[in-house]
Design a protein around this motif. Structure first.
Motif, PDB file in Angstrom:
ATOM      1  N   SER A   1       0.856  -1.185   0.000  1.00  0.00           N
ATOM      2  CA  SER A   1       0.000   0.000   0.000  1.00  0.00           C
ATOM      3  C   SER A   1       0.891   1.233   0.000  1.00  0.00           C
ATOM      4  CB  SER A   1      -0.897   0.027   1.241  1.00  0.00           C
ATOM      5  OG  SER A   1      -1.463   1.304   1.435  1.00  0.00           O
ATOM      6  N   ASP A   2       0.601   2.193  -0.873  1.00  0.00           N
ATOM      7  CA  ASP A   2       1.416   3.408  -0.910  1.00  0.00           C
ATOM      8  C   ASP A   2       1.094   4.371   0.226  1.00  0.00           C
ATOM      9  OD1 ASP A   2       2.993   2.677  -2.989  1.00  0.00           O
ATOM     10  OD2 ASP A   2       2.171   4.081  -4.460  1.00  0.00           O
ATOM     11  N   ILE A   3       0.078   4.074   1.029  1.00  0.00           N
ATOM     12  CA  ILE A   3      -0.180   4.881   2.226  1.00  0.00           C
ATOM     13  C   ILE A   3      -0.061   4.033   3.485  1.00  0.00           C
ATOM     14  CG2 ILE A   3      -1.584   6.653   1.111  1.00  0.00           C
ATOM     15  CD1 ILE A   3      -4.082   5.135   2.074  1.00  0.00           C
ATOM     16  N   GLY A   4       0.530   2.855   3.363  1.00  0.00           N
ATOM     17  CA  GLY A   4       0.754   2.021   4.529  1.00  0.00           C
ATOM     18  C   GLY A   4      -0.527   1.420   5.068  1.00  0.00           C
ATOM     19  N   PHE A   5      -0.477   1.020   6.340  1.00  0.00           N
ATOM     20  CA  PHE A   5      -1.623   0.449   7.027  1.00  0.00           C
ATOM     21  C   PHE A   5      -1.744   1.152   8.380  1.00  0.00           C
ATOM     22  CE2 PHE A   5      -2.517  -2.816   3.956  1.00  0.00           C
ATOM     23  CZ  PHE A   5      -1.309  -2.976   3.294  1.00  0.00           C
ATOM     24  N   ASN A   6      -2.519   0.624   9.289  1.00  0.00           N
ATOM     25  CA  ASN A   6      -2.780   1.326  10.546  1.00  0.00           C
ATOM     26  C   ASN A   6      -2.316   0.499  11.735  1.00  0.00           C
ATOM     27  OD1 ASN A   6      -3.714   3.445  12.129  1.00  0.00           O
ATOM     28  ND2 ASN A   6      -5.653   3.600  11.028  1.00  0.00           N
TER      29      ASN A   6
END
Length: 452
Positions: free
Chosen positions: A148-153
């Motif tokens: 994911s280009d915005i990472g995860f949580n």
């Protein structure tokens, strides 16, 4: 804290008037407007508040991540304009990739919305409800599993985001989608995805919301108070890319609108059977071009970086605020086209764009005849109107006042077609010919042109 790596990964979105990249992922309080007068004078009773939630027991759905809790409270009831009635001035404030992190901007703008009677659309990124250790559950089109280009949580970020999503829906706001991994540009960006790949992405975005309890183990947390399969009716794509194939995939999956296009301040129309409600070109005060109505685009045209010269922060925020208010004014006093504004929960250039948005909300949402609504509420209102009325509204250019006033313009007999003119094409395709261009397909322009 929301444990995502927020990177600016945007494709170019440029037109003859707009320069910059497509959106990625004041003093004192004015007196409240007299809504009774606004309704009688400006026709804004075209949308009234509903009676609130129906009383019913909570019905858990699936693993209990979501639940049916009755009708959503605080939403506007759409009503058809009466003949010759002046339309309301709609304004939509929307947020891409909505999540609550240490900046606490989601919770802050929820409070701003309640203070100034502004409902908003929150486009949730599905991976904001997926913990990093479960990243392999995401299989993005054209990319490796778990990327994911915005990472995860992380757990805290997911818990905080869930709290705000619950509250936002109960406040009458909308939960849309910004999809998942936010892939832009070449090499597998969303602009290259097929209809089938978009179907997969949409299904996964839904699944991460509908199964967060299973994925996170936070089984003691309260469910989201809505059925997301029915709640989700609209979206904005990452970087405003890939709109056409996304819409072809989304319409059969229950979507009713999209806000991924690039357009101007005119009344929206339908494309691919969905309301096409694009971001709009708005003034940049002191400059000779217009840019898209989004914080990212103002930032790009001003500094090209999120950490620009601190001495310019106040000026840049004021420029965005004034540009949005100018755009509002030319619609409010002109064609009454809905004003569409997009944002991110980010503190770029010292948070000056968040200040600009808040000052815009407190300036415009309190005016007579104005309704600050969600995209879903706007789509409901558009669906309730007489098609001929909408056609006349779409005949008004940016800022154009109706000749002879609203009463005359919306009641005058329709001019007969010329007997020598060719017949208009039949079917829904006839209304789709002027679709706003997808930002990924605008050709041969310098994304830095016109920027200082």
């Amino acid at each position: 804290m929301l444990a995502v790596t927020k990177r600016i990964v945007c494709g170019a979105a440029v037109t003859a008037l707009a320069v910059g990249l497509a959106g990625c992922s004041g003093a004192g309080s004015p007196e409240p407007k007299d809504k009774t007068n606004a309704e009688s004078e400006d026709g804004s009773h075209g949308a009234k508040k509903g009676a609130g939630p129906a009383k019913s027991a909570v019905r858990l759905i699936g693993d209990g991540s979501t639940a049916y809790t009755g009708a959503q409270p605080g939403v506007l009831k759409p009503e058809r304009l009466k003949p010759g009635q002046k339309p309301p001035q709609f304004v939509v404030f929307s947020w891409d990739g909505a999540g609550e992190d240490s900046q606490k901007l989601f919770s802050h703008f929820r409070e701003v919305g309640k203070k100034y009677d502004a409902k908003m659309t929150y486009f949730l990124s599905g991976v904001y409800l997926l913990p990093k250790d479960k990243s392999k559950q995401y299989s993005p089109p054209q990319h490796a599993v778990g990327r994911s280009d915005i990472g995860f949580n992380d757990t805290e970020g997911i818990r905080n985001t869930l709290r705000e999503l619950r509250g936002a829906w109960q406040d009458g706001n909308e939960i849309g989608t910004h999809f998942n991994g936010h892939f832009c540009g070449a090499n597998g960006g969303v602009g290259s995805w097929s209809v089938e790949e978009w179907q997969s992405e949409i299904s996964q975005a839904k699944a991460f919301v509908k199964n967060w309890k299973t994925n996170t183990g936070l089984t003691a947390e309260a469910p989201l108070p809505f059925d997301y399969e029915k709640e989700l009716v609209g979206a904005r794509t990452p970087c405003l890319e890939g709109q056409k194939n996304m819409m072809l995939a989304a319409k059969p999956m229950g979507f009713r609108y999209d806000s991924s296009g690039v357009g101007t301040q005119v009344w929206p129309k339908k494309t691919e059977g969905m309301w096409d409600i694009p971001l709009q070109l708005v003034p940049v005060p002191g400059r000779q071009f217009e840019t898209l109505s989004m914080d990212y685009n103002f930032m790009f045209n001003q500094s090209k970086t999120v950490n620009g010269d601190p001495s310019q922060h106040e000026y840049w925020g004021n420029q965005m605020r004034d540009g949005l208010i100018q755009a509002f004014g030319r619609a409010y006093d002109g064609n009454r086209a809905p004003l569409i504004i997009g944002n991110h929960f980010e503190s770029w250039n010292g948070g000056t764009y968040m200040r600009a948005v808040e000052e815009t909300i407190k300036t415009v949402c309190v005016k007579d005849g104005v309704r600050c609504v969600t995209f879903k509420e706007l789509a409901d209102w558009l669906d309730a109107q007489d098609p001929e009325t909408l056609e006349r509204l779409r005949g008004l250019a940016v800022g154009q006042k109706p000749k002879g006033g609203w009463q005359s313009y919306l009641t005058a007999p329709k001019a007969p077609a010329s007997p020598t003119a060719p017949a208009a094409p039949a079917g829904p395709e006839a209304s789709d010919s002027s679709a706003a261009p997808d930002s990924a397909t605008v050709p041969d322009a310098d994304p830095g042109a016109g920027s200082e």
